[in-house]
Design an enzyme around this catalytic site. Sequence first.
Site, PDB file in Angstrom:
ATOM      1  N   LEU A 153       0.844  -1.195   0.000  1.00  0.00           N
ATOM      2  CA  LEU A 153       0.000   0.000   0.000  1.00  0.00           C
ATOM      3  C   LEU A 153       0.881   1.247   0.000  1.00  0.00           C
ATOM      4  O   LEU A 153       0.855   2.061   0.915  1.00  0.00           O
ATOM      5  CB  LEU A 153      -0.953  -0.004   1.202  1.00  0.00           C
ATOM      6  N   GLY A 154       1.674   1.369  -1.071  1.00  0.00           N
ATOM      7  CA  GLY A 154       2.435   2.589  -1.288  1.00  0.00           C
ATOM      8  C   GLY A 154       1.582   3.586  -2.058  1.00  0.00           C
ATOM      9  O   GLY A 154       0.349   3.533  -2.031  1.00  0.00           O
ATOM     10  N   ILE A 156       1.065   3.931  -5.318  1.00  0.00           N
ATOM     11  CA  ILE A 156       0.228   3.315  -6.344  1.00  0.00           C
ATOM     12  C   ILE A 156      -0.852   2.457  -5.694  1.00  0.00           C
ATOM     13  O   ILE A 156      -2.025   2.511  -6.080  1.00  0.00           O
ATOM     14  CB  ILE A 156       1.086   2.497  -7.319  1.00  0.00           C
ATOM     15  N   ARG A 176       5.187  -4.153   5.135  1.00  0.00           N
ATOM     16  CA  ARG A 176       6.077  -4.609   6.215  1.00  0.00           C
ATOM     17  C   ARG A 176       5.562  -4.142   7.574  1.00  0.00           C
ATOM     18  O   ARG A 176       5.761  -4.799   8.583  1.00  0.00           O
ATOM     19  CB  ARG A 176       7.496  -4.104   5.978  1.00  0.00           C
ATOM     20  N   ILE A 231       0.576  -5.646 -11.221  1.00  0.00           N
ATOM     21  CA  ILE A 231       1.014  -4.479 -11.997  1.00  0.00           C
ATOM     22  C   ILE A 231       2.357  -3.970 -11.462  1.00  0.00           C
ATOM     23  O   ILE A 231       2.764  -2.857 -11.782  1.00  0.00           O
ATOM     24  CB  ILE A 231      -0.037  -3.349 -11.971  1.00  0.00           C
ATOM     25  N   ARG A 233       6.007  -6.001 -10.391  1.00  0.00           N
ATOM     26  CA  ARG A 233       7.149  -6.623 -11.059  1.00  0.00           C
ATOM     27  C   ARG A 233       6.868  -8.110 -11.212  1.00  0.00           C
ATOM     28  O   ARG A 233       6.345  -8.756 -10.311  1.00  0.00           O
ATOM     29  CB  ARG A 233       8.444  -6.406 -10.271  1.00  0.00           C
ATOM     30  N   ASP A 257       0.182  -7.473 -15.979  1.00  0.00           N
ATOM     31  CA  ASP A 257       0.875  -6.531 -16.858  1.00  0.00           C
ATOM     32  C   ASP A 257       2.372  -6.793 -16.848  1.00  0.00           C
ATOM     33  O   ASP A 257       3.098  -6.245 -17.676  1.00  0.00           O
ATOM     34  CB  ASP A 257       0.593  -5.091 -16.415  1.00  0.00           C
ATOM     35  N   GLU A 262       9.814 -11.241 -19.170  1.00  0.00           N
ATOM     36  CA  GLU A 262       9.871 -10.017 -19.985  1.00  0.00           C
ATOM     37  C   GLU A 262      11.235  -9.831 -20.644  1.00  0.00           C
ATOM     38  O   GLU A 262      12.256 -10.096 -20.029  1.00  0.00           O
ATOM     39  CB  GLU A 262       9.585  -8.789 -19.100  1.00  0.00           C
ATOM     40  N   HIS A 280       3.401  -4.945 -20.119  1.00  0.00           N
ATOM     41  CA  HIS A 280       4.045  -3.985 -19.214  1.00  0.00           C
ATOM     42  C   HIS A 280       3.825  -2.548 -19.701  1.00  0.00           C
ATOM     43  O   HIS A 280       4.759  -1.762 -19.852  1.00  0.00           O
ATOM     44  CB  HIS A 280       5.544  -4.274 -19.074  1.00  0.00           C
TER      45      HIS A 280
END
Length: 313
Positions: A153-154, A156, A176, A231, A233, A257, A262, A280
């Site tokens: 929950l940063g 984005i 964390r 969405i 990594r 995504d 990749e 991506h």
Amino acid sequence: MKPVLLVLNLQLPAHLEQMAQSFPDFEVVYAPEAGQAEAAIAAHGARVQSVCTIGATGLSAAQMRRMPALRLVCAMGAGYENIDVAYAKAHGIAVGNGAGTNDECVADHAMGLMIAAVRGLVRLDKATRAGVWRSALPLPPNVSGKRLGIIGLGAIGAKIARRAAAFDMEIGYHNRKSREGAGYRYFGDVLSLAAWADVLLVATPGGAGTRHLVNAEVLDALGEKGFLVNIARGSVVDTAALAAAVRAGRVAGAGLDVYESEPAPPAELLELDAVVLTPHVGGWSPEAVQNSVDRFIANMRNHLDGKPLVSPV
């Protein structure tokens, strides 16, 4: 000879021109492919003072050693997982990123992937084109009212949560540590979050610390009616475990995504019509890319003026 600004990530001609006009005292060297980067460092390494890159491409300690005049490395997106930040800081090299420049775009894309996966939009599109009418199809579930579990929950993740709240989704998250004032249910580990959620959404940074954080055990906890959206990594999700879970019906579907292979597509998932894939592009839009270029220029200008970076790492 002019110092060099080395650009290692894909750019539009107009954005390269914007960089050149913003820093006329620098020679802009564009090397978005690995072979081009190696050739550029070999030819210009002694003159490189600034590097523009992205998290997936990064900049290694070995590369930095070949650029003795380097003083600034910036990732254009929020991620910087493949920049050797410890080496850079130990050698007086400032590191910045583009935090916040494409958050809205990524959050929009996350919601699109979630709706597409839960409602089965890709499968419905194929069925419609084949002449199949709704009475021959299973009922796709609602998105509204579901439980959304967000890993990370940063900035984005918080924007995704705001959008999900408009769908009357119940929101939980794992970080964390709990985020003060978040107002959502906190889970101390990913496994318990997955067991609670209907949709598990990955928005955490990549890197060694989160590799395969979403594994077979987490997917089993998510369950046969659960959906995964990533969405962040590709490395955060165990692709083989996800493919096995979807094939066996232990997870209902996924919207991705990003993926481990990749830029090659994830071979294990290509035949699974319960999985929605995009290349991506979550953070790509004309607006977001321009924001990222503007932020890189602002970071570099501040650095040259002896001011703190706008978004330091």
